[in-house]
Design an enzyme around this catalytic site. Structure first.
Site, PDB file in Angstrom:
ATOM      1  CD  GLU A 176      43.746  47.754  40.611  1.00  0.00           C
ATOM      2  OE1 GLU A 176      42.745  47.162  40.149  1.00  0.00           O
ATOM      3  OE2 GLU A 176      44.500  47.234  41.454  1.00  0.00           O
TER       4      GLU A 176
ATOM      5  CG  HIS B 287      52.910  42.443  39.162  1.00  0.00           C
ATOM      6  ND1 HIS B 287      52.078  41.402  38.846  1.00  0.00           N
ATOM      7  CD2 HIS B 287      52.607  42.771  40.451  1.00  0.00           C
ATOM      8  CE1 HIS B 287      51.322  41.101  39.900  1.00  0.00           C
ATOM      9  NE2 HIS B 287      51.617  41.920  40.879  1.00  0.00           N
TER      10      HIS B 287
END
Lengths: 371, 325
Positions: free
Chosen positions: B60, B129
């Protein structure tokens, strides 16, 4: 049978055989003699003189910056002495259209890429105009977050690739920087996309006080590129010719669509990490300093050039005087910069209209500053 | 007009902008052939090619750095962070780099980047998440933070985000991706960033909210209506900057307000909204402004999330406290 299998799958041997291949690439030895004639980049006399000029200029800039800092006339400063070959010979292989993403010690490369000196001083002082670099100058501000410039360089390189521009993204970090996640992500992204990037690790042996040995079990930092599948080389960072040759070679591959390269330059910083209170005597011995000073990039390059009859004391003094003069002028110019206002900061936060919260504060500060 | 789910509207917005501006690039983990793990980029690589819609290695921070670098060569990245729960892997690129890029370059290199990411709870994801981290990015000067609650808003807001010259974090609530369909124009249209939308008008109480909680609030409003309370629901749509004008106008009309967010009490946007109301409209208030939020624990594991998430019942309860104060 078991013993035989162990030999066939010997990860220790694999590691050693890779590490053994990372010998330090050198062209000019400490005596200023060419020891690797085949690799000599055959720079012209003018080019050699120009490279020496830049290194001498930078050494003077370093000395003056340190004293200006001590006088309170400069702010943040990360000394560069000892790293001139690593910084300027790598930069010497670049073209104007190449994009540099520097670390905070890499101001000399920016200056020779076209950054006005007074802006470097303003940046050091913490004036916002010091990073308002002119249009057309292909550099980013010196990165403070160690490693962030590596992933950003992968992005610039991908951008060049997508636009079909034959140029490279060049970025620098230090030995400590190779421990950051962003270091690995950067070389890996550029490798995966085969983007035109050059990643330089200036291994000056210490990340502030932490010695190179503490950073990693890897025998060399260059070998980290192997895991990303990119060509990697360990270079004598005190040898301007070797640094130049390795970088030129990397640039050629990059613009030919052959992807990125990782270059480790083995060098040394003579001074403290920065001028903000670092004391190298806490973590280095003067014996180590002396040993590295013998390998000084300027001494060996000077010897080499003098041997060719293209450098002498007079030339060197000319450069020194010019550097001092430029610095004086740049300080004057920096002193003339306007006093910073909060409304100035607000104006450069966003392109276009300010968001409503800031707009409201802008009106308050405009009134405050008009008093 | 077509009936679209929110995720279809999001895909449609990206398609529109990929067509509209050749500098727009869409990238992230699995966004290419796979069309994204939620299929938000379904079909885009096929339509626009691998040069413009492409997969990244699984990192990321690298995705964020790639976006920074691409802006320096004139592109307008639309980067996907696969789940906003992975924010901490990319927080330097977002808050440290992109948000400050204009400032750090004296305004030379603005960062027209859209950071798209699914977030929010209620769909039984693995842990890490589903968090609501909008408060973290909203606290960073330099970022605009947008959270749509309907397909129509999602398309118009995402087009605005992609056309914006500054970094925009665009958060897509996972529970809303396919929860309902709505008429969405096929052509491109924009909804201005920083503008709230009154999703339901009322006179007795303002519920100020955003994201999936808009729908819980509407449910609550309907139930309260049956008990004789006229409730207004203000959907912030952009949580940074706040649309002060719309919030204050509503509160001045109803004289009572609650703020509803899915994030924990200590973590979200609601505290900012309450502060703005007290600074600007305290004399209009007939009751304290209360909040409905998740409690201040970390986000629970999947089977526990419905006990933890705020819902219409919680909203009704708090609304009544304020209505009867």
């Amino acid at each position: 049978m078991a013993a035989k299998q162990a030999k066939q799958f010997d990860p220790v041997k694999t590691l050693h055989s890779i590490e053994e291949q990372f010998e330090m690439f050198q062209i000019l030895n400490e005596e200023g003699e060419i020891v690797n004639k085949d690799a000599d980049p055959n720079l012209s006399d003018d080019q050699l003189t120009e490279l020496m000029t830049r290194m001498v200029y930078t050494r003077i800039l370093d000395q003056r910056s340190i004293s200006l800092n001590r006088q309170g006339r400069l702010g943040f400063y990360a000394p560069t002495a000892g790293q001139e070959a690593s910084q300027l010979a790598s930069h010497f292989a670049l073209e104007k259209e190449d994009f540099i993403l520097p670390g905070y010690r890499d101001v000399p490369q920016l200056i020779f890429h076209g950054l006005p000196l007074h802006m470097a001083f303003l940046w050091s002082r913490g004036h916002y105009l010091g990073s308002a670099f002119p249009e057309g100058l292909n550099v980013l501000f010196p990165q403070i977050i160690i490693g962030a410039q590596y992933i950003q360089a992968a992005g610039v390189a991908l951008g060049f690739q997508k636009r079909g521009i034959k140029a490279v993204a060049m970025t620098y970090t230090g030995d400590g920087g190779t421990s950051q996640g962003d270091f690995y992500e950067g070389i890996n992204f550029a490798g995966a996309y085969r983007s035109p990037a050059i990643f330089v690790i200036q291994n000056n042996q210490y990340a502030i006080s932490t010695p190179r040995e503490m950073q990693t079990a890897a025998k060399t930092l260059a070998q980290k590129g192997i895991a990303a599948g990119i060509p990697s080389i360990l270079v004598d960072g005190m040898d301007a010719l070797a640094v130049y040759a390795a970088t030129r070679d990397a640039r050629e591959r990059a613009v030919n669509g052959e992807g990125p390269t990782l270059i480790e330059t083995m060098c040394y910083r003579y001074g403290p990490h920065t001028m903000a209170g670092d004391d190298p005597t806490r973590y280095r011995t003067s014996d180590t300093d002396t040993e590295w000073e013998k390998r000084d990039p300027l001494i060996r390059f000077r010897k080499y050039l003098e041997g060719k009859g293209i450098w002498n004391e007079e030339k060197e003094n000319e450069v020194i005087e010019r550097a001092k003069e430029d610095i004086k002028e740049a300080i004057k110019k920096a002193d003339a910069a306007p006093k910073q206002k909060v409304t100035d900061f607000m104006k450069i936060m966003y392109k276009g209209d300010m968001p409503s919260n800031l707009q409201e504060q802008f009106e308050l500060y405009t009134e405050k500053e008009s008093k | 007009m077509a009936q679209m789910t929110m995720i279809q509207a999001i895909t449609d917005a990206m398609r529109s902008e990929l067509k509209n501006d050749e500098n727009v690039l869409v990238f992230g983990e699995d966004v290419g052939v796979n069309g994204g793990v939620f299929r938000a980029t379904e079909g885009l690589q096929k339509e626009f090619g691998e040069e413009r819609v492409f997969d990244t290695p699984l990192a990321e921070s690298g995705i964020g750095g790639l976006a920074v670098g691409l802006t320096l060569t004139g592109f307008r990245p639309v980067m996907e962070i696969q789940f906003f729960g992975f924010l901490f892997e990319v927080i330097d690129s977002i808050s440290g780099q992109l948000a400050r890029q204009s400032f750090r370059t004296g305004g030379r290199f603005n960062a027209p980047v859209t950071i798209r990411s699914p977030f929010g709870g209620g769909v039984a994801t693995p842990e890490m998440h589903a968090d609501s981290f909008e408060g973290i990015v909203a606290s960073q000067p330099g970022l605009t933070v947008v959270i749509p609650s309907t397909p129509y808003d999602a398309k118009g807001l995402l087009i605005s985000a992609i056309r914006d010259e500054n970094p925009v974090v665009f958060l897509e609530h996972m529970k809303l991706y396919r929860s309902f369909r709505q008429e969405v124009p096929e052509e491109a249209y924009t909804i201005p960033l920083g503008k709230a939308d009154v999703k339901r008008e009322g006179t007795d109480l303002s519920i100020i909210t955003y994201g999936a909680m808009v729908h819980e609030s509407l449910k609550a409003a309907e139930a309260l209506e049956k008990e004789g309370h006229s409730v207004e629901v203000v959907d912030l749509r952009t949580v940074q900057p706040l649309d002060i004008e719309t919030i204050i106008a509503s509160v001045e009309k109803t004289n009572r307000a609650i703020v509803v967010q899915e994030a924990q009490k200590q973590a979200g946007i609601a505290a900012n909204v309450v502060s703005e109301i007290t600074e600007r409209a305290i004399l209009s208030l007939e009751a304290p402004v209360l909040r409905v939020t998740a409690p201040d624990t970390v986000y629970p594991f999947a089977q526990g999330e419905n006990a933890w998430l705020p819902d219409a019942k919680d909203i009704i309860e708090t609304a009544k406290k304020v209505l009867t104060f």
